[in-house]
Every structure is written in C-alpha cells, then in structure tokens.
Design a protein around this motif. Structure first.
Motif, PDB file in Angstrom:
ATOM      1  N   VAL A  17     -94.271  36.220 -69.285  1.00  0.00           N
ATOM      2  CA  VAL A  17     -93.348  37.263 -68.816  1.00  0.00           C
ATOM      3  C   VAL A  17     -93.769  38.633 -69.349  1.00  0.00           C
ATOM      4  CG1 VAL A  17     -90.939  37.978 -68.713  1.00  0.00           C
ATOM      5  CG2 VAL A  17     -91.518  35.538 -68.590  1.00  0.00           C
ATOM      6  N   ASP A  36     -98.374  40.912 -80.025  1.00  0.00           N
ATOM      7  CA  ASP A  36     -97.992  39.498 -80.167  1.00  0.00           C
ATOM      8  C   ASP A  36     -98.443  38.979 -81.519  1.00  0.00           C
ATOM      9  OD1 ASP A  36     -97.204  37.156 -77.786  1.00  0.00           O
ATOM     10  OD2 ASP A  36     -97.740  36.526 -79.826  1.00  0.00           O
ATOM     11  N   SER A  37     -97.621  38.110 -82.096  1.00  0.00           N
ATOM     12  CA  SER A  37     -97.955  37.547 -83.411  1.00  0.00           C
ATOM     13  C   SER A  37     -99.109  36.543 -83.310  1.00  0.00           C
ATOM     14  CB  SER A  37     -96.733  36.882 -84.028  1.00  0.00           C
ATOM     15  OG  SER A  37     -96.222  35.927 -83.143  1.00  0.00           O
ATOM     16  N   GLN A  44     -95.975  30.438 -74.849  1.00  0.00           N
ATOM     17  CA  GLN A  44     -95.820  28.974 -74.843  1.00  0.00           C
ATOM     18  C   GLN A  44     -96.878  28.291 -73.970  1.00  0.00           C
ATOM     19  OE1 GLN A  44     -91.640  27.666 -74.100  1.00  0.00           O
ATOM     20  NE2 GLN A  44     -91.109  29.796 -74.497  1.00  0.00           N
ATOM     21  N   TYR A  49     -98.800  24.183 -74.055  1.00  0.00           N
ATOM     22  CA  TYR A  49     -99.264  23.295 -72.976  1.00  0.00           C
ATOM     23  C   TYR A  49    -100.417  23.907 -72.157  1.00  0.00           C
ATOM     24  CZ  TYR A  49     -95.781  25.947 -70.199  1.00  0.00           C
ATOM     25  OH  TYR A  49     -95.045  26.932 -69.582  1.00  0.00           O
ATOM     26  N   ASP A  56     -94.207  24.984 -60.437  1.00  0.00           N
ATOM     27  CA  ASP A  56     -93.157  25.795 -59.798  1.00  0.00           C
ATOM     28  C   ASP A  56     -93.381  27.296 -59.928  1.00  0.00           C
ATOM     29  OD1 ASP A  56     -92.713  25.734 -62.503  1.00  0.00           O
ATOM     30  OD2 ASP A  56     -90.547  25.447 -62.386  1.00  0.00           O
ATOM     31  N   VAL A  89     -94.001  42.044 -84.702  1.00  0.00           N
ATOM     32  CA  VAL A  89     -93.190  43.265 -84.805  1.00  0.00           C
ATOM     33  C   VAL A  89     -92.075  42.970 -85.809  1.00  0.00           C
ATOM     34  CG1 VAL A  89     -91.657  44.850 -83.600  1.00  0.00           C
ATOM     35  CG2 VAL A  89     -93.727  44.021 -82.483  1.00  0.00           C
ATOM     36  N   GLY A 120     -89.746  35.428 -75.944  1.00  0.00           N
ATOM     37  CA  GLY A 120     -89.611  33.987 -75.703  1.00  0.00           C
ATOM     38  C   GLY A 120     -88.665  33.315 -76.672  1.00  0.00           C
ATOM     39  N   GLY A 122     -89.271  33.213 -79.782  1.00  0.00           N
ATOM     40  CA  GLY A 122     -89.521  33.828 -81.091  1.00  0.00           C
ATOM     41  C   GLY A 122     -91.007  33.852 -81.405  1.00  0.00           C
ATOM     42  N   ALA A 123     -91.314  34.458 -82.539  1.00  0.00           N
ATOM     43  CA  ALA A 123     -92.731  34.565 -82.928  1.00  0.00           C
ATOM     44  C   ALA A 123     -93.198  33.218 -83.469  1.00  0.00           C
ATOM     45  CB  ALA A 123     -92.884  35.635 -83.998  1.00  0.00           C
ATOM     46  N   ASP A 289     -87.607  34.174 -71.678  1.00  0.00           N
ATOM     47  CA  ASP A 289     -86.792  33.176 -72.398  1.00  0.00           C
ATOM     48  C   ASP A 289     -85.886  33.760 -73.472  1.00  0.00           C
ATOM     49  OD1 ASP A 289     -88.013  31.253 -70.911  1.00  0.00           O
ATOM     50  OD2 ASP A 289     -88.715  30.054 -72.610  1.00  0.00           O
ATOM     51  N   ILE A 300     -90.359  30.477 -65.798  1.00  0.00           N
ATOM     52  CA  ILE A 300     -91.305  31.590 -65.707  1.00  0.00           C
ATOM     53  C   ILE A 300     -90.942  32.487 -64.515  1.00  0.00           C
ATOM     54  CG2 ILE A 300     -93.742  32.152 -65.333  1.00  0.00           C
ATOM     55  CD1 ILE A 300     -94.324  29.418 -66.820  1.00  0.00           C
TER      56      ILE A 300
HETATM   57  C1  LIG Z   1     -94.012  21.781 -72.554  1.00  0.00           C
HETATM   58  C2  LIG Z   1     -93.426  22.908 -71.727  1.00  0.00           C
HETATM   59  C3  LIG Z   1     -93.606  22.894 -70.352  1.00  0.00           C
HETATM   60  C4  LIG Z   1     -93.066  23.914 -69.550  1.00  0.00           C
HETATM   61  N1  LIG Z   1     -93.232  23.868 -68.207  1.00  0.00           N
HETATM   62  C5  LIG Z   1     -92.704  24.846 -67.419  1.00  0.00           C
HETATM   63  C6  LIG Z   1     -92.833  24.809 -65.993  1.00  0.00           C
HETATM   64  O1  LIG Z   1     -93.389  23.854 -65.428  1.00  0.00           O
HETATM   65  N2  LIG Z   1     -92.308  25.846 -65.275  1.00  0.00           N
HETATM   66  C7  LIG Z   1     -91.655  26.913 -65.854  1.00  0.00           C
HETATM   67  O2  LIG Z   1     -91.222  27.826 -65.157  1.00  0.00           O
HETATM   68  N3  LIG Z   1     -91.506  26.952 -67.201  1.00  0.00           N
HETATM   69  C8  LIG Z   1     -92.005  25.959 -67.993  1.00  0.00           C
HETATM   70  N4  LIG Z   1     -91.826  26.002 -69.357  1.00  0.00           N
HETATM   71  C9  LIG Z   1     -91.084  27.146 -69.932  1.00  0.00           C
HETATM   72  C10 LIG Z   1     -91.988  28.378 -69.972  1.00  0.00           C
HETATM   73  O3  LIG Z   1     -93.164  28.112 -70.740  1.00  0.00           O
HETATM   74  C11 LIG Z   1     -91.219  29.551 -70.562  1.00  0.00           C
HETATM   75  O4  LIG Z   1     -90.126  29.823 -69.717  1.00  0.00           O
HETATM   76  C12 LIG Z   1     -92.114  30.775 -70.655  1.00  0.00           C
HETATM   77  O5  LIG Z   1     -93.208  30.553 -71.528  1.00  0.00           O
HETATM   78  C13 LIG Z   1     -91.320  31.983 -71.163  1.00  0.00           C
HETATM   79  O6  LIG Z   1     -92.191  33.058 -71.212  1.00  0.00           O
HETATM   80  P1  LIG Z   1     -91.917  34.298 -72.156  1.00  0.00           P
HETATM   81  O7  LIG Z   1     -93.052  35.245 -71.897  1.00  0.00           O
HETATM   82  O8  LIG Z   1     -90.516  34.735 -71.974  1.00  0.00           O
HETATM   83  O9  LIG Z   1     -91.984  33.718 -73.656  1.00  0.00           O
HETATM   84  P2  LIG Z   1     -93.091  32.916 -74.472  1.00  0.00           P
HETATM   85  O10 LIG Z   1     -94.012  32.175 -73.592  1.00  0.00           O
HETATM   86  O11 LIG Z   1     -92.325  32.139 -75.496  1.00  0.00           O
HETATM   87  O12 LIG Z   1     -93.916  34.066 -75.194  1.00  0.00           O
HETATM   88  C14 LIG Z   1     -93.286  34.878 -76.149  1.00  0.00           C
HETATM   89  C15 LIG Z   1     -94.341  35.512 -77.039  1.00  0.00           C
HETATM   90  O13 LIG Z   1     -93.708  36.481 -77.874  1.00  0.00           O
HETATM   91  C16 LIG Z   1     -94.301  36.446 -79.159  1.00  0.00           C
HETATM   92  N5  LIG Z   1     -93.336  37.011 -80.130  1.00  0.00           N
HETATM   93  C17 LIG Z   1     -92.073  36.622 -80.381  1.00  0.00           C
HETATM   94  N6  LIG Z   1     -91.496  37.404 -81.321  1.00  0.00           N
HETATM   95  C18 LIG Z   1     -92.435  38.315 -81.673  1.00  0.00           C
HETATM   96  C19 LIG Z   1     -92.466  39.383 -82.606  1.00  0.00           C
HETATM   97  N7  LIG Z   1     -91.406  39.708 -83.367  1.00  0.00           N
HETATM   98  N8  LIG Z   1     -93.613  40.070 -82.739  1.00  0.00           N
HETATM   99  C20 LIG Z   1     -94.719  39.764 -81.987  1.00  0.00           C
HETATM  100  N9  LIG Z   1     -94.741  38.770 -81.092  1.00  0.00           N
HETATM  101  C21 LIG Z   1     -93.615  38.058 -80.930  1.00  0.00           C
HETATM  102  C22 LIG Z   1     -94.590  34.956 -79.379  1.00  0.00           C
HETATM  103  O14 LIG Z   1     -95.604  34.778 -80.342  1.00  0.00           O
HETATM  104  C23 LIG Z   1     -95.018  34.510 -77.976  1.00  0.00           C
HETATM  105  O15 LIG Z   1     -96.410  34.566 -77.779  1.00  0.00           O
HETATM  106  C24 LIG Z   1     -92.348  24.987 -70.163  1.00  0.00           C
HETATM  107  C25 LIG Z   1     -92.201  25.012 -71.557  1.00  0.00           C
HETATM  108  C26 LIG Z   1     -92.717  23.990 -72.340  1.00  0.00           C
HETATM  109  C27 LIG Z   1     -92.532  24.030 -73.823  1.00  0.00           C
END
Ligand SMILES: Cc1cc2nc3c(=O)[nH]c(=O)nc-3n(C[C@H](O)[C@H](O)[C@H](O)COP(=O)(O)OP(=O)(O)OC[C@H]3O[C@@H](n4cnc5c(N)ncnc54)[C@H](O)[C@@H]3O)c2cc1C
Length: 347
Positions: A17, A36-37, A44, A49, A56, A89, A120, A122-123, A289, A300
């Motif tokens: 995202v 990013d940390s 994620q 994975y 999807d 951060v 997401g 968290g870090a 997330d 996603i």
């Molecule tokens: C096994 C598994 C399978 C999945 N399959 C699907 C699927 O099929 N379809 C689907 O839509 N979703 C799926 N998901 C969910 C999907 O991965 C999440 O919805 C998605 O990763 C969210 O993206 P995001 O960018 O919001 O957060 P994240 O992917 O969690 O990324 C957040 C990032 O922020 C960083 N961060 C956090 N806090 C800080 C800070 N203070 N300073 C610096 N960096 C920081 C973290 O290190 C991380 O890299 C799955 C999840 C899992 C665990």
C-alpha cells in the motif's frame, strides 16, 4: 539535530500500500520519501509470503508476494521515490508552521507537509534471544541481521534458528567461516526444501555441525562472549566456544512509536474517515492494514483504493489554491508526461 530533508510527502511503510501510495501521489506530481524499518520494500508480501500466490489483485489472476512487490516497484519507477530502508520512524511531531517533523532510528530528519502512515501491522522487529544481560553484546558478537558478511570470515560462528534466514546464512558461511554450528530447538526446519537438503548434506560431510537444543546460558571474559551453553531436549548441557552468534528467530510486527504520536487509535489501528483517509490530525493520512473505519477489510485492494483517495486529499491540502481534476492515465497527455510515456493517438 541534522538539518531535515524538506518534503511534500513522507510515506511511513514500504508495503504494497505504501508503494502504491507513491504511484497515486506521483500522478498528482507529489514527490515522496519512503521510510521502512525493513531492509527491503514489500512489507508482509516479502517478509511473510514472498513465494505464495495471491489471487485477488484485480486483473492479475495470480502473482506471488515477490512478483507483486517487483511490479509495484516497476510501476513507481517514473516517480523516482527516495527510499530510506532499515530505519524505523520513531517520532512524528507537528511544527508551528504546520509541517511535520519526522525522526528515524538512524537520526535522519524530515520536515514534510503531509505524512502517509502505511505501517501495516507495525514495524517488523527481530525476535530476540531471551537471556539476561546479553544487551551489551548485541551488534558486537550477537547479531540479529547480517549487514557485513565479510565480518564473519574465518570466525567460529553459531547460527540459531530453523527458517530460511538461518539456513541461507549457514549455507553461505559453510566454506567461509572457521566453523559453523547450527542450533535449532527441534529437528524440523521451516525453510526451502533444497536448503534443508543441502544443510543435511553439509552435516553428513562434517562441514557444519547441527545441535538440537536451546541456548540457555553463556560465558564471558572481560566483556567478550567466549562460550554459550546449549541444553538439549533431554536437559543435558554442553558448552560451545564461539566468536560470534547469529540469531534468526523471525520477525514480529510492533506498533511501537506510532501509538505515541497523538493520533486516535482504536485497538492498535488508526481511525480515519473514508473520504480522505485522514487521521485525527489534518495532513496525516493512514492507509492499508494500519487504518480502521466502518467496514474495513484488510486486503491489498482496499489499501490501493484508500491510497488513491488519500492522494487527492493530500494534493488539495498541499495546494489549496489549485483545482485538482481527475484524469485518466489512458487519455491524459499531462499524465503521460509525468509517467514518461508517449501519448497514444486515438482514432
Ligand atoms: C500469509 C498472508 C497471506 C496474505 N494473502 C493475501 C491475499 O491473498 N490478498 C490480500 O489482499 N491480502 C493478503 N494478505 C494481507 C496483505 O498482505 C496485507 O493486507 C498487506 O500487506 C497490507 O499492506 P500494507 O502496505 O498496509 O502493510 P504491510 O504489508 O504490513 O507493510 C507495512 C510496512 O510498514 C513498515 N513499518 C511499520 N511501522 C513502521 C515505522 N514506525 N517505521 C518504519 N517502517 C514501519 C513495516 O516494516 C512494513 O514493511 C495476506 C497476509 C498474510 C500474512
């Protein structure tokens, strides 16, 4: 304080995202810094994975976590975002002029007009070895991450863990270190089958040693780690001399400092509206997330939609004097220019 980098937008989190947020802001000609940390982008998808299939994502029948990340990185290339990886951060504070001062764990500072929290769950932080008094040895002789592999050449190293990271480094150091001992709490590994097979082969030829058990103590001389105590499943202990200890117990996410930034937080998630995906502080948006609103689904594709609307809201916030119009990437010469592509001719 080091002089801060000035910016229109800073994105906290390089998960799927956060990466798509770069794209949506880029279309509106807003340049970004992404922090990013983790040492790699992908959140994620990469950490949990990378090789599993996702079914999807609209119009992509199937792709792995790594493929999705690589495609997002490719898609945002025209906007040349500046990545600051491997740093968390830690602070976010509104300044008197309305901008936000951001500080990272590596003491980098940013002064930004807007902030996008795409953090997401968290870090991601390494799970630690739970032994009293080892803190002063961390990054001296106990490591949770290999930053400079050459540092371990010719050393007696012990690697702890049963996943891909532990096994990858065992295989990497097998013919570079003076000795490699792998310790895991049971004789069952959660890593790529070919890595497990290779590790077993190296054990059989005596190139590396495998101990099944847990580290339960250690010895130091003049603040230097000299030995660790390994206790096996039957409770028998063994002293193992070593130079360096590498721990790979996996990563666990922590909301950490985000909880202290004065935002409305509801059960570890940041409350936002569904028009702008703005938090309780104007100019700070939360997408993916990390956010919560009625009907939120942690997918996603939901995060991608949120990123688009948050980008339009931020453009209006940064440039209140401008009329921001919705344009199609298919037909808009302006968007073709920002994307660096040729405008097609329509008959
Ligand atoms: C096994 C598994 C399978 C999945 N399959 C699907 C699927 O099929 N379809 C689907 O839509 N979703 C799926 N998901 C969910 C999907 O991965 C999440 O919805 C998605 O990763 C969210 O993206 P995001 O960018 O919001 O957060 P994240 O992917 O969690 O990324 C957040 C990032 O922020 C960083 N961060 C956090 N806090 C800080 C800070 N203070 N300073 C610096 N960096 C920081 C973290 O290190 C991380 O890299 C799955 C999840 C899992 C665990």
């Amino acid at each position: 304080m080091h002089s801060p980098t000035e910016a229109d937008a800073v994105i906290i989190g390089a998960g799927p995202v956060g990466l798509f947020q770069v794209f949506e802001l880029g279309l509106l000609e807003i340049k970004v810094h992404v922090i990013d940390s983790l040492p790699e982008a992908g959140g994620q998808c990469i950490e949990l994975y990378p090789d599993k299939p996702i079914y999807d994502i609209p119009a992509i029948p199937v792709c792995s976590g790594r493929e999705l990340t690589n495609n997002l990185l490719k898609q945002i290339e025209p906007f040349s975002p500046k990545f600051h990886l491997g740093q968390e951060v830690t602070q976010l504070e509104k300044q008197a002029d309305g901008r936000f001062l951001i500080r990272t764990s590596q003491d980098q500072y940013f002064l930004s007009k807007t902030v996008f929290i795409a953090a997401g769950v968290g870090a991601f932080q390494p799970r630690l070895l739970n032994l009293a008094g080892i803190e002063s040895l961390v990054d001296q002789q106990i490591f949770y991450r290999v930053k400079y592999p050459e540092r371990f050449t010719g050393k007696r190293i012990v690697i702890c863990g049963g996943g891909d990271s532990a096994l990858d480094w065992v295989l990497y150091f097998a013919d570079k270190a003076a000795s490699v001992t792998l310790i895991h709490r049971r004789d069952d590994f959660k890593a790529a089958p070919q890595s497990i097979a290779k590790m077993r082969e190296l054990c059989a030829t005596g190139k590396i040693q495998l101990l099944i058990g847990q580290i339960t103590g250690y010895e130091t001389t003049e603040n230097k780690l000299t030995d660790i105590v390994v206790t096996d499943i039957e409770g028998k202990t063994k002293m193992l001399p070593l130079d360096d200890l590498l721990i790979f117990f996996g990563l666990s996410p922590k909301l950490g400092p985000i909880a202290e930034w004065g935002l409305d937080i509801d059960r570890k998630q940041i409350a936002v509206d569904t028009e702008k995906f703005q938090t309780s502080i104007a100019g700070i948006y939360a997408v993916g997330d990390i956010n919560v609103y009625p009907g939120k689904k942690k997918l996603i594709l939901s995060g991608f939609h949120e990123a688009a609307l948050a980008a339009f809201a931020a453009a209006a916030y940064i440039h209140p004097e401008k009329q921001i119009q919705l344009q199609y990437t298919t037909t808009s010469p302006k968007l073709h220019k920002v994307l660096g592509v040729k405008s097609p001719t329509f008959e």
